[in-house]
Scaffold this motif. Structure first.
Motif, PDB file in Angstrom:
ATOM      1  N   TYR A 238       0.715  -0.985  -0.201  1.00  0.00           N
ATOM      2  CA  TYR A 238      -0.002   0.312  -0.228  1.00  0.00           C
ATOM      3  C   TYR A 238       0.775   1.568   0.165  1.00  0.00           C
ATOM      4  O   TYR A 238       2.243   0.989   0.285  1.00  0.00           O
ATOM      5  CB  TYR A 238      -0.903   0.089   1.518  1.00  0.00           C
ATOM      6  CG  TYR A 238      -1.937  -1.491   1.668  1.00  0.00           C
ATOM      7  CD1 TYR A 238      -2.899  -1.559   0.674  1.00  0.00           C
ATOM      8  CD2 TYR A 238      -1.361  -2.608   2.378  1.00  0.00           C
ATOM      9  CE1 TYR A 238      -3.618  -2.091   0.906  1.00  0.00           C
ATOM     10  CE2 TYR A 238      -2.273  -3.645   2.618  1.00  0.00           C
ATOM     11  CZ  TYR A 238      -3.125  -3.471   1.532  1.00  0.00           C
ATOM     12  OH  TYR A 238      -4.020  -4.444   1.984  1.00  0.00           O
ATOM     13  N   ILE A 239       0.209   2.487  -0.561  1.00  0.00           N
ATOM     14  CA  ILE A 239       0.629   3.555  -0.348  1.00  0.00           C
ATOM     15  C   ILE A 239       1.235   3.981   1.336  1.00  0.00           C
ATOM     16  O   ILE A 239      -0.032   4.104   1.619  1.00  0.00           O
ATOM     17  CB  ILE A 239       0.332   5.384  -1.069  1.00  0.00           C
ATOM     18  CG1 ILE A 239       0.455   4.662  -2.327  1.00  0.00           C
ATOM     19  CG2 ILE A 239       0.512   6.271  -0.687  1.00  0.00           C
ATOM     20  CD1 ILE A 239       1.553   4.768  -3.166  1.00  0.00           C
TER      21      ILE A 239
ATOM     22  N   TYR B 130      -2.457  10.319   1.955  1.00  0.00           N
ATOM     23  CA  TYR B 130      -3.827  11.148   1.150  1.00  0.00           C
ATOM     24  C   TYR B 130      -3.110   9.767   0.149  1.00  0.00           C
ATOM     25  O   TYR B 130      -2.021   8.922   0.078  1.00  0.00           O
ATOM     26  CB  TYR B 130      -2.439  12.161   0.574  1.00  0.00           C
ATOM     27  CG  TYR B 130      -2.945  13.495   1.616  1.00  0.00           C
ATOM     28  CD1 TYR B 130      -4.493  13.366   1.799  1.00  0.00           C
ATOM     29  CD2 TYR B 130      -2.598  14.490   1.840  1.00  0.00           C
ATOM     30  CE1 TYR B 130      -5.145  14.533   2.343  1.00  0.00           C
ATOM     31  CE2 TYR B 130      -2.447  15.207   2.671  1.00  0.00           C
ATOM     32  CZ  TYR B 130      -3.910  15.295   3.290  1.00  0.00           C
ATOM     33  OH  TYR B 130      -4.708  16.359   3.815  1.00  0.00           O
ATOM     34  N   THR B 131      -3.279  10.313  -0.828  1.00  0.00           N
ATOM     35  CA  THR B 131      -3.278   9.754  -2.258  1.00  0.00           C
ATOM     36  C   THR B 131      -2.138   9.260  -2.876  1.00  0.00           C
ATOM     37  O   THR B 131      -1.262  10.868  -3.040  1.00  0.00           O
ATOM     38  CB  THR B 131      -4.340   9.849  -3.182  1.00  0.00           C
ATOM     39  OG1 THR B 131      -4.509  10.659  -3.823  1.00  0.00           O
ATOM     40  CG2 THR B 131      -5.699   9.115  -2.487  1.00  0.00           C
TER      41      THR B 131
ATOM     42  N   ASN C 266      -6.481   8.257   1.740  1.00  0.00           N
ATOM     43  CA  ASN C 266      -6.316   7.248   0.930  1.00  0.00           C
ATOM     44  C   ASN C 266      -6.963   6.356   0.889  1.00  0.00           C
ATOM     45  O   ASN C 266      -6.383   6.178   2.980  1.00  0.00           O
ATOM     46  CB  ASN C 266      -4.326   7.253   0.836  1.00  0.00           C
ATOM     47  CG  ASN C 266      -3.818   5.786   0.847  1.00  0.00           C
ATOM     48  OD1 ASN C 266      -4.460   5.011   0.089  1.00  0.00           O
ATOM     49  ND2 ASN C 266      -2.868   5.122   0.943  1.00  0.00           N
TER      50      ASN C 266
ATOM     51  N   LYS D   8      -7.386   3.529  -0.208  1.00  0.00           N
ATOM     52  CA  LYS D   8      -6.616   1.795  -0.490  1.00  0.00           C
ATOM     53  C   LYS D   8      -5.773   0.810   0.443  1.00  0.00           C
ATOM     54  O   LYS D   8      -4.401   0.853   0.082  1.00  0.00           O
ATOM     55  CB  LYS D   8      -5.524   1.706  -2.055  1.00  0.00           C
ATOM     56  CG  LYS D   8      -6.668   2.441  -2.870  1.00  0.00           C
ATOM     57  CD  LYS D   8      -6.283   2.121  -4.051  1.00  0.00           C
ATOM     58  CE  LYS D   8      -7.303   2.911  -5.328  1.00  0.00           C
ATOM     59  NZ  LYS D   8      -6.370   2.462  -6.633  1.00  0.00           N
TER      60      LYS D   8
ATOM     61  N   GLN E 262      -7.689   3.122   6.536  1.00  0.00           N
ATOM     62  CA  GLN E 262      -8.681   3.775   6.640  1.00  0.00           C
ATOM     63  C   GLN E 262      -9.122   5.155   7.017  1.00  0.00           C
ATOM     64  O   GLN E 262     -10.055   6.316   6.982  1.00  0.00           O
ATOM     65  CB  GLN E 262     -10.494   2.244   5.715  1.00  0.00           C
ATOM     66  CG  GLN E 262      -9.781   2.367   4.207  1.00  0.00           C
ATOM     67  CD  GLN E 262     -10.418   1.588   3.755  1.00  0.00           C
ATOM     68  OE1 GLN E 262     -12.001   1.696   3.906  1.00  0.00           O
ATOM     69  NE2 GLN E 262     -10.655   0.235   3.220  1.00  0.00           N
TER      70      GLN E 262
ATOM     71  N   ASN F  93      -6.635   7.874   7.730  1.00  0.00           N
ATOM     72  CA  ASN F  93      -7.003   8.738   7.197  1.00  0.00           C
ATOM     73  C   ASN F  93      -7.587   9.346   6.380  1.00  0.00           C
ATOM     74  O   ASN F  93      -7.774  10.443   6.519  1.00  0.00           O
ATOM     75  CB  ASN F  93      -6.274   7.830   5.843  1.00  0.00           C
ATOM     76  CG  ASN F  93      -4.601   6.668   5.729  1.00  0.00           C
ATOM     77  OD1 ASN F  93      -4.193   7.556   6.306  1.00  0.00           O
ATOM     78  ND2 ASN F  93      -4.939   6.081   4.731  1.00  0.00           N
TER      79      ASN F  93
END
Length: 201
Positions: free
Chosen positions: A129-130, A134-135, A163, A165, A171, A174
């Motif tokens: 994952y990042i 944030y994405t 973000n 994902k 989740q 974030n």
């Protein structure tokens, strides 16, 4: 309020943004030496918290292989961020960004350095994952400059979206941090850094 148009900073397309700046005035005869001081502080990533105090996030500098380093940053290096409050479970409490670009601009009127960073995976975990709230579409664009007898430090955030994902609990974390950023809590952290870099007198 619209985002500032800063040369080299990506265009704002979606999500949140911020323009966070600090300025300081000096005698014109001292401005070159003061800018040299600011440049040294700007590129000393491991010392940013020292410059900014206990309320600041903690920043650590790693190379492309994931090894801790203490030198001027390079394209492809990483910064590990430990923000106040709960960190990402997946990333052992940290957020990560990769340094995408480092640019230097020098004209008759001004001189500046810019470091563009983007949310990333951990450098030693190419799959997964990042590891950031944030994405990967978001960027943090950090700039120091001198013009006339003024020094400026700025952080310009663009295209900041939560973000999702990541595993479930990350989740939620974030979303809460990104939601706080929309209402200025994240900007407070960047303001501490922008002012702290200039606080060397």
């Amino acid at each position: 309020m619209k985002p500032k148009q800063i040369p080299g900073v990506p265009i704002q397309k979606k999500g949140g943004f911020h323009d966070t700046e600090g300025t300081k005035q000096f005698e014109i005869v001292k401005i070159d030496s003061k800018f040299a001081n600011l440049k040294e502080r700007f590129f000393a990533i491991n010392r940013w918290k020292e410059y900014c105090g206990n309320a600041s996030a903690d920043f650590k500098h790693f190379d492309a292989s994931g090894d801790f380093v203490d030198r001027f940053p390079q394209k492809g290096d990483f910064i590990r961020i430990d923000i106040p409050g709960p960190g990402m479970i997946q990333a052992e409490g940290y957020d990560w960004v990769e340094i995408l670009h480092l640019t230097h601009t020098d004209t008759e009127r001004s001189e500046s350095y810019m470091m563009m960073c983007r949310p990333s995976k951990e450098p030693n975990k190419p799959k997964g994952y990042i590891e950031h709230f944030y994405t990967a579409s978001a960027t943090s664009n950090m700039v120091i400059s001198k013009e006339g007898n003024f020094l400026k430090s700025g952080i310009y955030g663009r295209n900041e979206s939560p973000n999702f994902k990541v595993p479930f609990w990350d989740q939620i974390r974030n979303f809460l941090i990104a939601f706080g950023g929309i209402f200025g809590f994240g900007k407070m952290q960047w303001k501490i850094l922008a002012d702290g870099l200039l606080d060397f007198e």
